[in-house]
Design a protein around this motif. Structure first.
Motif, mmCIF file in Angstrom:
data_model
loop_
_atom_site.group_PDB
_atom_site.id
_atom_site.type_symbol
_atom_site.label_atom_id
_atom_site.label_comp_id
_atom_site.label_asym_id
_atom_site.label_seq_id
_atom_site.Cartn_x
_atom_site.Cartn_y
_atom_site.Cartn_z
ATOM 1 N N LEU A 131 0.725 -1.317 -0.172
ATOM 2 C CA LEU A 131 0.048 -0.024 0.004
ATOM 3 C C LEU A 131 0.783 1.400 -0.032
ATOM 4 O O LEU A 131 1.748 1.387 0.772
ATOM 5 C CB LEU A 131 -0.852 0.033 1.417
ATOM 6 N N VAL A 132 0.514 2.323 -0.984
ATOM 7 C CA VAL A 132 1.233 3.451 -0.843
ATOM 8 C C VAL A 132 -0.028 4.623 -0.925
ATOM 9 O O VAL A 132 -1.033 4.402 -1.548
ATOM 10 C CB VAL A 132 2.153 3.748 -2.003
ATOM 11 N N MET A 133 0.537 5.597 -0.010
ATOM 12 C CA MET A 133 -0.775 6.551 -0.059
ATOM 13 C C MET A 133 -0.020 8.134 0.375
ATOM 14 O O MET A 133 1.039 8.194 0.876
ATOM 15 C CB MET A 133 -1.668 6.492 1.191
ATOM 16 N N GLN A 134 -0.948 8.935 -0.191
ATOM 17 C CA GLN A 134 -0.720 10.477 0.410
ATOM 18 C C GLN A 134 -1.757 10.834 1.308
ATOM 19 O O GLN A 134 -2.973 10.172 0.747
ATOM 20 C CB GLN A 134 -0.576 11.256 -0.840
ATOM 21 N N ALA A 135 -1.574 11.098 2.181
ATOM 22 C CA ALA A 135 -2.827 11.534 3.293
ATOM 23 C C ALA A 135 -2.567 12.537 4.249
ATOM 24 O O ALA A 135 -1.188 12.837 4.628
ATOM 25 C CB ALA A 135 -3.223 10.286 4.123
ATOM 26 N N GLU A 136 -3.433 13.101 4.476
ATOM 27 C CA GLU A 136 -3.223 14.511 5.792
ATOM 28 C C GLU A 136 -3.688 13.795 6.866
ATOM 29 O O GLU A 136 -4.840 13.499 7.299
ATOM 30 C CB GLU A 136 -3.891 15.568 4.997
ATOM 31 N N LEU A 137 -2.730 13.817 7.838
ATOM 32 C CA LEU A 137 -2.934 13.388 9.299
ATOM 33 C C LEU A 137 -2.477 14.343 10.023
ATOM 34 O O LEU A 137 -1.088 14.779 9.918
ATOM 35 C CB LEU A 137 -2.239 12.156 9.357
#
Length: 330
Positions: free
Chosen positions: A288-294
């Motif tokens: 899994l690869v992601m760009q996310a705002e956390l």
């Protein structure tokens, strides 16, 4: 004479008495025997019937072939220290804007990347600026002869290039990805060359592609390289949109067919995902690869070689909770 008569009469009576005694004795004996027979019948009726002793049933256990170890498991990456008790054998979390590494685990290991490959496929297809409304046809060349996986896109299915891109990114459709490569200017070989050239341009020194779907275990990269790819792909609005759609319907022949995302986190209200791609083959494990705002930060997240079906999602959740806790600032 009288005396003789009395003697005869006495003898007759004695014989009669004896006969009567014999009859009485016989009758008593018969009654006794009948009573004994009745008692025996009652005893048999009361006693439980004996049942045949059955041999215990033999339990037949089907032989189960052991799961084939992934490349990461063969390299012994499971023995590495695991921050946050991550299940993925490779992990990397970094700040998208500052490149600060927040978490790393075997980030330099070079492993098969499965359908993460499709992110690069989509990137070079868009950079070729081919018409998105051009209709492409699924052919026999798009059938998976590597892993023999199935597909809902039958040979002869016609979809636009834009729809093929959507299904490849959202639903990880292998035939759609291969069709995109075949219709690349110069054909499939030219598409693969463009993918490798783009990797070199981005400084992805540990990355190599041999086909556009990810079904081949020869498509390999590292978490550090994939973080570079995610960062660049995020800058393309269409890739962000197509990869983060939860569901999409396409017209296939006379039917409308619904396709869904392979990443359940896309539907979660706890996540703000800007771009994502999943992948799986036995050699690569779950990826899994992601760009996310956390926690107010834009992050790039990479998880490779996870053994459990949901463990890559679990690892992403562990990171989210960690960053959302007080420990994130310590």
């Amino acid at each position: 004479m009288r005396l003789l008569g009395l003697l005869c009469l006495s003898l007759v009576l004695s014989v009669a008495d004896a006969g009567l005694g014999v009859q009485t004795a016989d009758a008593a004996t018969k009654k006794t025997q009948q009573a004994e027979r009745q008692q025996v019948r009652k005893s048999k009726a009361k006693s439980p019937r004996k049942t045949a002793v059955q041999a215990p049933k033999r339990r037949v256990v089907a032989a189960v072939a052991p799961a084939r170890p992934s490349f990461g498991q063969q390299l012994g990456l499971e023995e590495s220290p695991s921050p946050l008790a991550l299940k993925s054998n490779v992990a990397l979390v970094l700040d998208q804007e500052t490149n600060e590494v927040l978490l790393a685990k075997n980030e330099g290991a070079v492993l098969p990347i499965a359908s993460i490959t499709k992110l690069m496929t989509a990137l070079v297809v868009l950079e070729a600026q081919q018409p998105l409304d051009e209709v492409l046809t699924i052919s026999n060349e798009d059938i998976d002869t590597e892993k023999h996986t199935g597909s809902r896109l039958a040979v002869g299915t016609q979809l636009t290039r834009g729809e093929m891109l959507h299904l490849a990114l959202m639903s990880s459709e292998n035939r759609a990805a291969n069709a995109l490569g075949r219709h690349y200017p110069g054909g499939l070989a030219a598409a693969v060359e463009a993918m490798n050239a783009k990797a070199r341009q981005l400084g992805m020194r540990d990355t190599r592609y041999v086909e556009p779907t990810g079904l081949s275990s020869s498509n390999q990269s590292s978490a550090s390289d994939l973080a570079r790819l995610v960062k660049v792909a995020y800058e393309v609005p269409l890739l962000r949109e197509l990869s983060t759609t939860a569901e999409h319907r396409v017209r296939v022949g006379r039917r409308d067919m619904a396709f869904h995302t392979t990443n359940g986190l896309v539907r979660s209200r706890s996540w703000d995902i800007g771009l994502q791609k999943t992948g799986y083959i036995a050699e690569a494990g779950r990826c899994l690869v992601m760009q996310a705002e956390l926690a107010g930060r834009k992050l790039i997240m990479v998880f490779l070689d996870s053994a459990g079906k949901y463990s890559r999602i679990g690892d992403a959740e562990r990171v989210r909770k960690w960053l959302s806790s007080d420990r994130a600032g310590s």
